[in-house]
Design a protein around this motif. Structure first.
Motif, PDB file in Angstrom:
ATOM      1  N   HIS A 169      33.044  36.381 -16.157  1.00  0.00           N
ATOM      2  CA  HIS A 169      33.774  34.979 -15.985  1.00  0.00           C
ATOM      3  C   HIS A 169      32.978  34.053 -15.651  1.00  0.00           C
ATOM      4  O   HIS A 169      32.773  32.664 -16.831  1.00  0.00           O
ATOM      5  N   LEU A 170      32.204  33.964 -14.477  1.00  0.00           N
ATOM      6  CA  LEU A 170      31.861  33.020 -14.183  1.00  0.00           C
ATOM      7  C   LEU A 170      30.320  31.859 -14.408  1.00  0.00           C
ATOM      8  O   LEU A 170      29.877  31.007 -14.415  1.00  0.00           O
ATOM      9  N   ILE A 171      29.672  33.548 -15.406  1.00  0.00           N
ATOM     10  CA  ILE A 171      28.514  33.994 -15.956  1.00  0.00           C
ATOM     11  C   ILE A 171      28.882  32.556 -17.379  1.00  0.00           C
ATOM     12  O   ILE A 171      28.111  31.669 -17.490  1.00  0.00           O
ATOM     13  N   ASP A 172      30.018  32.353 -18.346  1.00  0.00           N
ATOM     14  CA  ASP A 172      30.387  32.417 -18.848  1.00  0.00           C
ATOM     15  C   ASP A 172      30.767  30.905 -18.825  1.00  0.00           C
ATOM     16  O   ASP A 172      30.837  29.939 -19.691  1.00  0.00           O
ATOM     17  N   LEU A 173      31.864  30.224 -17.336  1.00  0.00           N
ATOM     18  CA  LEU A 173      31.603  28.971 -17.166  1.00  0.00           C
ATOM     19  C   LEU A 173      30.322  28.184 -17.078  1.00  0.00           C
ATOM     20  O   LEU A 173      30.441  27.049 -16.994  1.00  0.00           O
ATOM     21  N   ASP A 262      35.529  21.307  -2.891  1.00  0.00           N
ATOM     22  CA  ASP A 262      36.615  21.059  -3.826  1.00  0.00           C
ATOM     23  C   ASP A 262      36.924  22.480  -4.457  1.00  0.00           C
ATOM     24  O   ASP A 262      35.498  22.751  -4.889  1.00  0.00           O
ATOM     25  N   VAL A 263      37.844  22.879  -4.685  1.00  0.00           N
ATOM     26  CA  VAL A 263      37.842  24.242  -5.700  1.00  0.00           C
ATOM     27  C   VAL A 263      38.725  23.879  -6.937  1.00  0.00           C
ATOM     28  O   VAL A 263      39.947  23.619  -6.167  1.00  0.00           O
ATOM     29  N   PRO A 264      38.553  23.750  -7.861  1.00  0.00           N
ATOM     30  CA  PRO A 264      36.486  24.766  -8.187  1.00  0.00           C
ATOM     31  C   PRO A 264      36.007  23.332  -8.701  1.00  0.00           C
ATOM     32  O   PRO A 264      34.840  23.610  -9.048  1.00  0.00           O
ATOM     33  N   GLY A 265      35.816  21.937  -8.606  1.00  0.00           N
ATOM     34  CA  GLY A 265      35.579  20.875  -8.663  1.00  0.00           C
ATOM     35  C   GLY A 265      34.136  21.394  -8.151  1.00  0.00           C
ATOM     36  O   GLY A 265      32.901  20.969  -8.406  1.00  0.00           O
ATOM     37  N   ASP A 266      34.041  21.472  -6.383  1.00  0.00           N
ATOM     38  CA  ASP A 266      32.719  21.962  -6.277  1.00  0.00           C
ATOM     39  C   ASP A 266      31.506  23.326  -6.133  1.00  0.00           C
ATOM     40  O   ASP A 266      30.817  24.029  -6.465  1.00  0.00           O
ATOM     41  N   SER A 325      41.667  28.306  -9.703  1.00  0.00           N
ATOM     42  CA  SER A 325      40.232  28.277  -8.521  1.00  0.00           C
ATOM     43  C   SER A 325      39.090  29.052  -9.496  1.00  0.00           C
ATOM     44  O   SER A 325      37.763  28.575  -8.900  1.00  0.00           O
ATOM     45  N   THR A 326      38.910  29.074 -10.982  1.00  0.00           N
ATOM     46  CA  THR A 326      37.470  28.440 -11.417  1.00  0.00           C
ATOM     47  C   THR A 326      37.318  27.849 -12.798  1.00  0.00           C
ATOM     48  O   THR A 326      38.404  27.512 -13.350  1.00  0.00           O
ATOM     49  N   ALA A 327      35.891  26.862 -12.943  1.00  0.00           N
ATOM     50  CA  ALA A 327      36.034  26.422 -14.038  1.00  0.00           C
ATOM     51  C   ALA A 327      34.227  26.378 -13.751  1.00  0.00           C
ATOM     52  O   ALA A 327      33.946  26.397 -13.174  1.00  0.00           O
ATOM     53  N   ALA A 328      33.570  24.946 -14.735  1.00  0.00           N
ATOM     54  CA  ALA A 328      32.477  25.070 -14.434  1.00  0.00           C
ATOM     55  C   ALA A 328      31.808  24.493 -13.775  1.00  0.00           C
ATOM     56  O   ALA A 328      32.711  24.141 -13.255  1.00  0.00           O
ATOM     57  N   PRO A 329      30.676  24.864 -13.574  1.00  0.00           N
ATOM     58  CA  PRO A 329      29.731  24.034 -12.354  1.00  0.00           C
ATOM     59  C   PRO A 329      30.100  22.625 -11.881  1.00  0.00           C
ATOM     60  O   PRO A 329      30.219  22.234 -13.418  1.00  0.00           O
ATOM     61  N   PRO A 330      29.422  21.928 -11.085  1.00  0.00           N
ATOM     62  CA  PRO A 330      29.670  20.381 -11.120  1.00  0.00           C
ATOM     63  C   PRO A 330      28.098  20.458 -11.623  1.00  0.00           C
ATOM     64  O   PRO A 330      27.695  21.302 -11.983  1.00  0.00           O
ATOM     65  N   GLN A 331      27.887  19.304 -12.351  1.00  0.00           N
ATOM     66  CA  GLN A 331      27.078  18.222 -13.593  1.00  0.00           C
ATOM     67  C   GLN A 331      25.834  18.039 -12.377  1.00  0.00           C
ATOM     68  O   GLN A 331      26.761  16.756 -11.282  1.00  0.00           O
ATOM     69  N   PRO A 332      25.200  17.655 -12.651  1.00  0.00           N
ATOM     70  CA  PRO A 332      24.128  17.215 -11.797  1.00  0.00           C
ATOM     71  C   PRO A 332      24.688  15.572 -11.680  1.00  0.00           C
ATOM     72  O   PRO A 332      24.679  15.351 -13.345  1.00  0.00           O
ATOM     73  N   ALA A 333      24.264  14.162 -11.022  1.00  0.00           N
ATOM     74  CA  ALA A 333      24.908  13.328 -10.498  1.00  0.00           C
ATOM     75  C   ALA A 333      23.584  12.543 -11.798  1.00  0.00           C
ATOM     76  O   ALA A 333      22.113  13.299 -12.048  1.00  0.00           O
ATOM     77  N   PRO A 334      23.706  11.236 -12.944  1.00  0.00           N
ATOM     78  CA  PRO A 334      22.757  11.127 -13.659  1.00  0.00           C
ATOM     79  C   PRO A 334      21.785  10.907 -13.127  1.00  0.00           C
ATOM     80  O   PRO A 334      21.263   9.794 -12.006  1.00  0.00           O
TER      81      PRO A 334
END
Length: 336
Positions: A169-173, A262-266, A325-334
């Motif tokens: 589940h985490l890998i697929d996110l 933040d969960v799940p933001g971070d 509590s689960t979502a895609a990981p944070p994206q690197p800053a531009p």
């Protein structure tokens, strides 16, 4: 108190039929059984366990051995066991199997040999081979629920598959830095539940070409999960944490909040069990249906006692329950 004969007259059946209906033994129609029970209730008739035991050799009680008496999971399993046994006139005799060798000897050599139970259900206790010899030497049906030994007839969740599902589940996110909070005896071949979950987690990451971000040991409590997650977040930078129980996952949620994550933001958090509070916390979990596990264990014990109950499937179900509590990981800053 009313007599057996009075119940028979009220129900319009023989005393032998009353005996069979109230003991749960013998083949009777549900209509007849219900009529006898209704008559007994109306008259306030209660079967004497002592007298019934002398006549049938049965105590109408099932022994249940638990490793911990104060954990949510085992309380729900026990409730499931009671929900099946009680309507059939069976009681529960509860035994606590601690890690103290002397306590275990008293349990196996004395308490269980007092003739108080007709069968034994063992909940997730890792008995040694000599201790299993003692259990089997009781001459009673012994049903395991989550027990690691293949020498006991056991109902079992595939804990390796449980962990694989959580990791997938985490890998697929999109997570690639995934930490694990659990417990292990240090022997990868050990069949205990925490080790199986760690093994499944590691295997899922390896198949995806990943390595675990970190591992932290904890004792399957909220406080243990909090301390382990606090250390992980202080020393590593996972984008997700897989906790081997919901209670440890709750602790991880508290640690993340304390660390300003933040969960799940971070950081995403996933647990295992289907704890009754997991919905309140918005925790993604692998549901194990502990109440239903208890029901199946009770059915297995009754089937082993030749009651009119079908033996259940020994493979227990589980399911992913996605929440907030689960979502895609944070994206690197531009620009990074």
């Amino acid at each position: 108190m009313a007599s057996l004969e009075e119940v028979a007259r009220r129900a319009g059946v023989s005393t032998a039929t009353v005996s069979r209906a109230l003991s749960g033994r013998g083949r009777l129609s549900e209509q007849t059984r219900a009529r006898v029970r209704a008559a007994a209730d109306e008259l306030g008739y209660v079967v004497s366990v002592a007298a019934s035991s002398l006549a049938t050799g049965r105590t109408r009680s099932i022994g249940v051995i638990v490793p911990l008496l104060d954990r949510w999971f085992f309380a729900n399993v026990l409730d499931g066991i009671a929900s099946v046994l009680s309507p059939r006139g069976y009681d529960i005799t509860l035994y606590n199997a601690t890690d103290e060798p002397g306590d275990r000897r008293r349990l196996l050599h004395t308490s269980l040999r007092r003739g108080r139970v007709d069968a034994v259900i063992v909940l997730s206790v890792d008995f040694t081979d000599p201790e299993i010899d003692d259990l089997r030497g009781l001459g009673l049906p012994v049903i395991g629920l989550g027990t690691p030994s293949a020498r006991l007839a056991t109902l079992q969740v595939d804990d390796t598959a449980v962990a694989r599902l959580a990791a997938s589940h985490l890998i697929d996110l999109g997570h690639r830095e995934i930490a694990h909070i659990g417990h292990s005896l240090g022997d990868d071949r050990s069949p205990d539940i925490p080790t199986l979950r760690r093994r499944g987690f590691d295997a899922a990451l390896a198949e995806a070409g990943l390595r675990p971000a970190a591992f932290a040991a904890a004792d399957f409590t909220i406080d243990g999960g909090y301390r382990a997650a606090r250390e992980l977040l202080r020393t590593t930078a996972p984008t997700a944490i897989f906790a081997a129980s919901d209670e440890m996952a709750f602790g991880a949620l508290f640690a993340a909040r304390e660390a300003g994550r933040d969960v799940p933001g971070d950081v995403s958090v996933i647990g295992v069990d289907g704890h009754e509070m997991s919905g309140f916390f918005g925790l993604t979990t692998i549901e194990q249906f502990p109440h239903a596990q208890g029901q199946r264990a009770a059915e297995a014990a009754l089937a082993a006692l030749a009651e009119d109950v079908a033996a259940p499937d020994p493979v227990l179900p589980f399911a992913l329950v996605p929440r907030a509590s689960t979502a895609a990981p944070p994206q690197p800053a531009p620009g990074r």
